[in-house]
Design a protein around this motif. Sequence first.
Motif, PDB file in Angstrom:
ATOM      1  N   VAL A 265     -61.711 -62.711  77.472  1.00  0.00           N
ATOM      2  CA  VAL A 265     -60.458 -62.920  78.202  1.00  0.00           C
ATOM      3  C   VAL A 265     -60.317 -64.361  78.671  1.00  0.00           C
ATOM      4  O   VAL A 265     -59.221 -64.789  79.066  1.00  0.00           O
ATOM      5  CB  VAL A 265     -60.312 -61.955  79.401  1.00  0.00           C
ATOM      6  N   ASN A 266     -61.417 -65.122  78.607  1.00  0.00           N
ATOM      7  CA  ASN A 266     -61.361 -66.544  78.947  1.00  0.00           C
ATOM      8  C   ASN A 266     -61.351 -67.442  77.716  1.00  0.00           C
ATOM      9  O   ASN A 266     -61.492 -68.667  77.828  1.00  0.00           O
ATOM     10  CB  ASN A 266     -62.555 -66.906  79.843  1.00  0.00           C
ATOM     11  N   GLY A 267     -61.204 -66.836  76.523  1.00  0.00           N
ATOM     12  CA  GLY A 267     -61.147 -67.610  75.298  1.00  0.00           C
ATOM     13  C   GLY A 267     -62.457 -68.236  74.906  1.00  0.00           C
ATOM     14  O   GLY A 267     -62.490 -69.232  74.171  1.00  0.00           O
ATOM     15  N   LEU A 268     -63.569 -67.669  75.371  1.00  0.00           N
ATOM     16  CA  LEU A 268     -64.896 -68.189  75.063  1.00  0.00           C
ATOM     17  C   LEU A 268     -65.523 -67.407  73.910  1.00  0.00           C
ATOM     18  O   LEU A 268     -65.321 -66.196  73.787  1.00  0.00           O
ATOM     19  CB  LEU A 268     -65.809 -68.088  76.292  1.00  0.00           C
ATOM     20  N   ASP A 269     -66.281 -68.084  73.086  1.00  0.00           N
ATOM     21  CA  ASP A 269     -66.960 -67.447  71.962  1.00  0.00           C
ATOM     22  C   ASP A 269     -68.238 -66.790  72.471  1.00  0.00           C
ATOM     23  O   ASP A 269     -69.255 -67.454  72.683  1.00  0.00           O
ATOM     24  CB  ASP A 269     -67.275 -68.489  70.891  1.00  0.00           C
ATOM     25  N   TYR A 270     -68.201 -65.480  72.643  1.00  0.00           N
ATOM     26  CA  TYR A 270     -69.370 -64.789  73.192  1.00  0.00           C
ATOM     27  C   TYR A 270     -70.563 -64.833  72.233  1.00  0.00           C
ATOM     28  O   TYR A 270     -71.716 -64.719  72.666  1.00  0.00           O
ATOM     29  CB  TYR A 270     -69.027 -63.340  73.543  1.00  0.00           C
ATOM     30  N   GLU A 271     -70.299 -65.028  70.955  1.00  0.00           N
ATOM     31  CA  GLU A 271     -71.395 -65.076  69.996  1.00  0.00           C
ATOM     32  C   GLU A 271     -72.235 -66.348  70.136  1.00  0.00           C
ATOM     33  O   GLU A 271     -73.353 -66.422  69.615  1.00  0.00           O
ATOM     34  CB  GLU A 271     -70.852 -64.946  68.572  1.00  0.00           C
ATOM     35  N   ALA A 272     -71.703 -67.324  70.849  1.00  0.00           N
ATOM     36  CA  ALA A 272     -72.464 -68.557  71.100  1.00  0.00           C
ATOM     37  C   ALA A 272     -73.425 -68.392  72.276  1.00  0.00           C
ATOM     38  O   ALA A 272     -74.151 -69.333  72.628  1.00  0.00           O
ATOM     39  CB  ALA A 272     -71.502 -69.715  71.368  1.00  0.00           C
TER      40      ALA A 272
END
Length: 399
Positions: A265-272
Motif C-alpha cells: 500500500v506504500n508502493g514498496l517492493d516487498y520482495e526486496a
Amino acid sequence: MNKENSCLVASSFIKKYKAGYPLITDETIQANSLREEGMVFRLVDESNEFIARAYYGKQNKGIGWVLTYDEQEVIDEAYFIRKFQAAFQQRKSLFRDLETTAFRLFHAEGDGIGGLTIDYFAGFLLINWYSQGIYSFKKPILKALEETIEYRGIYQKKRFDQGGKYVEEDDYVVGERGAFPLIVKENGVQYAVYLNEGAMVGVFLDQRDVRRTLRDHYTDGKTVLNTFSYTGAFSVAAALGGATKTTSVDLANRSLRKTIEQFSVNGLDYEAHDIIVEDVFHYFKYAVKKELTFDVVILDPPSFARSKKHTFRAGKDYPSLLKQAIAITADDGLIVASTNCAQFQMKRFKAFIDQAFKETGVTYQIVEEFSLPQDFKTTKSFKDGNYLKVVFIRKQTLK
C-alpha cells in the motif's frame, strides 16, 4: 442509572484517592455491596464523607474506575458529552493534520473514564470496552458520540470476560460499514487496517512518534531487523526512511501476508525485503550461527509471549532478550528497545538495559527516549497508565 451504594475506602488509600488515583481494586475498598457490573457507587471515608464516584467493572487491572470527584456530578449522557468534548478539543491539531488520519481519540483514565478507549481511523471510530461494567454504559456513550463528533461509522471490540470465556470480538455498531482494508495515514505513511478482524487492527497507534523518528533519522542506508514484527509497520517506516533492506520476523502465520500488504500500500517492493515467519528466539540463534549483523535492531515484544519452546515475560526476561539482540547488532549500530509492560517504569527498564550490556561486556549510549504520544493522555496520579517505554540505544564500537 443504577442504584448508588457507598463503599468505604481503606484508610491507607484515602490520601491516594483524594490526590486523584483512579483505579478501584479489592484492597482499596470494602466491596461487599458491589454485585452488578456497571453499578455506580460512592467512595467514602470513615466519616462517610464523599471522596469520589466510581463504577464497578472487573478487568485485569482491578474492579472499577473513578468517574468523578464532584459529588454533584451525575453519570448520565451529559457527563459523557462533557468528557468527550474536552478530549476531542485537546486533539484538534491531529484532526487538522492531513498526514495523519489514525490516532487515539479518547484514552481511558487519562481522559477521565478508565476501561474505555476510542480510536479514530479516517472517519471511523473504534470503541474498546475493557469490562462488562463500562459496556453497560453503551447507550449513553453512543448518544454522546453522536452529539460531539462527526463520524462515518462505529465499530467496537468487547475485550472482557463473558461466561468464563475471554472475549475479543469485533462488531459493527452504527453508521457506514467500512470497506476493509481501510487505508489510513500516519505521518504520511499508509497503513492497511481492519476494524472487523480480531483484537488488533493492523497497527499500534502508540508507536507513532517512534516510527517517525526511526524513518526520519536512523534508517537511511541501513540494514534493519524488526523482531516481533506483527504487520511490519516498523519495517515499512524504515524502508521509507531509506533502509537498504529490512528483515521482519514474527511467529504468527498472518504476519507474512499482512506485512506484504503494508509494503504494497506504500508502493514498496516487498520482495526486496525479508519477511520471515519464525520464532524470534530461533531466529536470533540462526543469525548468530550465520554471523549476521544489522545496523538497526527493533525489539518490541508483547509483555507476555509463548511459543512451543519459549515463554517470555517482559518483567523478567527482557535483559536476556536484549543480550541476544546485542550479539547481532553491528558496532555503532542502534537497538530500539521497547516494552508496553505496565508493571515497571522507565527507571527499571533502563536498569534492564544496563544489566544486559554489562553482562555482554559491551558499552552503550542512550540517544533517545519515548513514552506515550500526546493523544494517549495519562495522569500523574496513575503511573501505570503511562505504560510505553522506548529507548534508542547506540552500541558503541569495541576497542
